[in-house]
Scaffold this active site. Structure first.
Site, short mmCIF file in Angstrom:
data_model
loop_
_atom_site.label_atom_id
_atom_site.label_comp_id
_atom_site.label_asym_id
_atom_site.label_seq_id
_atom_site.Cartn_x
_atom_site.Cartn_y
_atom_site.Cartn_z
NE ARG A 1 -4.29 -1.20 -0.03
CZ ARG A 1 -4.50 -2.23 -1.00
NH1 ARG A 1 -3.41 -2.40 -1.90
NH2 ARG A 1 -5.51 -2.91 -0.98
CD GLU B 1 -3.10 3.94 -5.28
OE1 GLU B 1 -3.91 3.25 -5.43
OE2 GLU B 1 -1.70 3.12 -4.93
CG HIS C 1 -2.97 -0.01 -6.34
ND1 HIS C 1 -3.63 0.26 -5.39
CD2 HIS C 1 -3.14 -1.51 -6.42
CE1 HIS C 1 -3.96 -0.75 -4.80
NE2 HIS C 1 -3.40 -1.74 -5.32
N1 LIG Z 1 -0.23 -3.56 -5.67
C1 LIG Z 1 -1.22 -4.36 -5.57
O1 LIG Z 1 -1.91 -4.34 -6.68
C2 LIG Z 1 -1.69 -5.39 -4.43
C3 LIG Z 1 -2.04 -6.69 -4.63
C4 LIG Z 1 -2.55 -7.68 -3.56
C5 LIG Z 1 -2.16 -7.14 -2.42
N2 LIG Z 1 -1.62 -5.76 -2.24
C6 LIG Z 1 -1.52 -5.31 -0.54
O2 LIG Z 1 -0.22 -6.05 -0.23
C7 LIG Z 1 -0.74 -6.38 1.15
C8 LIG Z 1 -0.13 -7.73 1.35
O3 LIG Z 1 -0.76 -8.81 0.72
P1 LIG Z 1 -0.92 -10.25 1.38
O4 LIG Z 1 -1.70 -11.22 0.49
O5 LIG Z 1 0.74 -10.76 1.65
O6 LIG Z 1 -1.70 -9.81 2.64
P2 LIG Z 1 -1.49 -11.03 4.04
O7 LIG Z 1 -2.51 -10.43 4.99
O8 LIG Z 1 -1.41 -12.20 3.47
O9 LIG Z 1 -0.09 -10.85 4.67
C9 LIG Z 1 0.40 -9.41 5.09
C10 LIG Z 1 1.78 -9.52 6.16
O10 LIG Z 1 2.11 -8.31 6.61
C11 LIG Z 1 2.50 -8.64 7.99
N3 LIG Z 1 2.41 -7.22 8.39
C12 LIG Z 1 1.66 -6.64 9.13
N4 LIG Z 1 2.08 -5.43 9.66
C13 LIG Z 1 3.28 -5.30 9.32
C14 LIG Z 1 4.19 -4.42 9.56
N5 LIG Z 1 3.94 -3.22 10.36
N6 LIG Z 1 5.38 -4.62 8.87
C15 LIG Z 1 5.50 -5.77 8.19
N7 LIG Z 1 4.94 -6.78 7.97
C16 LIG Z 1 3.73 -6.64 8.57
C17 LIG Z 1 1.46 -9.49 8.23
O11 LIG Z 1 2.17 -10.17 9.67
C18 LIG Z 1 1.26 -10.66 7.27
O12 LIG Z 1 2.05 -11.47 7.48
C19 LIG Z 1 -2.33 -6.18 1.17
O13 LIG Z 1 -2.72 -6.03 2.42
C20 LIG Z 1 -2.53 -5.07 0.26
O14 LIG Z 1 -2.61 -4.07 0.72
C21 LIG Z 1 -1.31 -4.81 -3.26
O1 LIG Z 2 -5.58 -5.60 -2.23
C1 LIG Z 2 -5.53 -5.83 -3.64
O2 LIG Z 2 -6.15 -7.00 -3.74
C2 LIG Z 2 -4.81 -4.99 -4.70
O3 LIG Z 2 -4.36 -4.28 -4.10
C3 LIG Z 2 -5.92 -4.79 -5.78
O4 LIG Z 2 -5.37 -5.44 -6.67
C4 LIG Z 2 -6.38 -3.42 -5.61
O5 LIG Z 2 -7.19 -3.55 -6.94
P1 LIG Z 2 -8.57 -2.60 -6.63
O6 LIG Z 2 -9.32 -3.38 -5.87
O7 LIG Z 2 -8.34 -1.25 -6.44
O8 LIG Z 2 -9.19 -2.74 -8.22
#
Ligand SMILES: NC(=O)c1ccc[n+]([C@@H]2O[C@H](COP(=O)([O-])OP(=O)(O)OC[C@H]3O[C@@H](n4cnc5c(N)ncnc54)[C@H](O)[C@@H]3O)[C@@H](O)[C@H]2O)c1
Ligand SMILES: O=C(O)[C@H](O)[C@H](O)COP(=O)(O)O
Length: 391
Positions: free
Chosen positions: A205, A234, A251
């Site tokens: 994020r 964003e 994103h």
């Molecule tokens: N850019 C994108 O398109 C995209 C896509 C998917 C997810 N995401 C983001 O990525 C994040 C992670 O995804 P995920 O599937 O691994 O989630 P998840 O919930 O499986 O894992 C998140 C991990 O982060 C750890 N965490 C929590 N607080 C933390 C901190 N302060 N410092 C370090 N680690 C910490 C948790 O312990 C956990 O293991 C999601 O929460 C989402 O916001 C972004």
């Molecule tokens: O949290 C997620 O799964 C990702 O950040 C996701 O790809 C965001 O996409 P949006 O929901 O904004 O379309």
């Protein structure tokens, strides 16, 4: 829920809505960013993505009983309030984790930054970071992991050590309170510790990185490479920061078609499990299959597509560049970067342009849909591509 048919209000950017939810009742598609309480006056089910803030202001006084977010992240949901109201909610953990991991390798390929011989740092080791760690271990690449909730991770390290690695990948959720908040976890002090020549990839994020501090550092000419998929504020991102990063995308790291469809499918499964809607499905309008239809696009995707199913020779015949060129035939984040830069220069306000790029995102399939077709590669490269998901 006892109505014969449900009213399902959904973000128009959720794919396969009709396939996955059409059997339950009436579907109303709306732009997710601007949903209002008024629009939810008759809604039983609300389906969102990450751009809709779901809280008391949106839902109080509406009949919504189930909220499904077809995303991994949950920071846009006021889950405490939902639970206190007895409103079921679900997100789609891990749905697009593979897509994000592929984005990381594609970005390194685009930068021609050979991952062999580098050390990786991972911040946040859940579904995304954990999958990245697994791939790196299979590739025999060392990594250090900072995840305060996973002290027993075999690669556990403190944040400072992680920031000293050659490639730093941020996959933490946005957490504002509690013992381990991640908001601005990488501020001026932490960013200053990143080595010259390192690569910073932020795909969790946006606000995990203090964007202003990063901007200041890059303005002063710091020599690390920056890849930002996620941004503070964003969709109205800082265009000066965009100018200074090496790869900037809107994103979309998780935007493989596979990942998006998995998100929709998982929410239908969660709805079925919740018990809300199942009875309605049974007495509702006759459906050609409901959940089976929901799985249709998924099954289709398990076959390699006819046209883009092969990554063919590229003219680059040796070294890391040959492997990188193959990966970039499948997905090249520089194209997303270019589209964002062009949009930033265009007539639309940044926020609208950013959302438009996301709404009109081209179909992107994951590596597993592709086969290597006669390219000149070493055994090591072939085995690495296999680990990344290609045959
Ligand atoms: N850019 C994108 O398109 C995209 C896509 C998917 C997810 N995401 C983001 O990525 C994040 C992670 O995804 P995920 O599937 O691994 O989630 P998840 O919930 O499986 O894992 C998140 C991990 O982060 C750890 N965490 C929590 N607080 C933390 C901190 N302060 N410092 C370090 N680690 C910490 C948790 O312990 C956990 O293991 C999601 O929460 C989402 O916001 C972004
Ligand atoms: O949290 C997620 O799964 C990702 O950040 C996701 O790809 C965001 O996409 P949006 O929901 O904004 O379309």
């Amino acid at each position: 829920m006892t109505k014969a048919e449900l009213t399902i209000v959904a973000d128009e950017n959720i794919p396969a809505l009709e396939d996955c939810f059409g059997d339950l009742g009436t579907l109303v598609r709306l732009p997710g960013r601007d949903m209002t309480r008024e629009q939810l006056r008759d809604a039983d089910i609300l389906l969102v993505r990450s751009v809709t803030r779901v809280n008391e202001a949106l839902l109080a006084g509406t009949p919504v009983r189930f909220v499904g977010s077809c995303t991994i992240g949950t920071d846009h949901l006021d889950t405490g309030w939902l639970e206190r109201q007895g409103i079921h909610w679900s997100a789609a953990p891990g749905c697009n984790a593979n897509s994000v991991v592929e984005y990381v390798f594609s970005a390194l390929a685009a930068l021609n930054h050979d991952w062999n011989g580098r050390r990786f740092g991972i911040v946040g080791c859940g579904n995304v970071g954990g999958l990245l760690q697994k791939r790196l271990r299979a590739l025999d690449i060392p990594c250090a992991v900072y995840d305060p909730w996973l002290p027993d991770n075999p690669d556990a390290a403190d944040l400072d050590r992680v920031l000293q690695q050659d490639v730093i990948c941020l996959h933490a959720p946005l957490v504002k309170g509690g013992p381990h908040p991640s908001l601005h976890m990488l501020g001026a002090e932490q960013l200053a510790r990143i080595k010259d020549g390192a690569v910073l990839i932020s795909a969790g994020r946006g606000a995990v990185v203090d964007n202003r501090a990063l901007l200041e550092l890059l303005r002063r000419g710091r020599q690390f490479t920056t890849v930002l998929d996620v941004w503070e504020n964003e969709p109205d991102i800082d265009t000066e920061l965009l100018e200074l990063v090496d790869i900037g995308t809107p994103h979309i790291a998780g935007y493989s078609l596979d990942g998006k469809l998995a998100g929709t499918r998982m929410i239908r499964e969660a709805l079925d499990k919740s018990g809300l809607g199942v009875a309605v499905g049974a007495v509702g309008r006759p459906s050609a299959g409901g959940r089976d239809q929901c799985q249709l696009p998924w099954r289709d995707l398990s076959r390699p597509p006819a046209a883009p199913g092969r990554a063919a020779p590229t003219g680059v015949s040796s070294g890391f560049a040959a492997m990188a060129a193959l990966l970039l035939q499948i997905y090249d984040p520089r194209k997303d970067d270019q589209r964002l830069r062009v949009a930033a220069e265009g007539e639309l306000p940044m926020a609208r342009a950013f959302d438009q790029l996301r709404r009109d995102y081209p179909e992107r399939l994951e590596f597993s849909h592709y086969r290597i077709d006669g390219a000149v590669l070493t055994e090591l490269q072939r085995s690495q591509l296999k680990i990344l998901g290609l045959e």
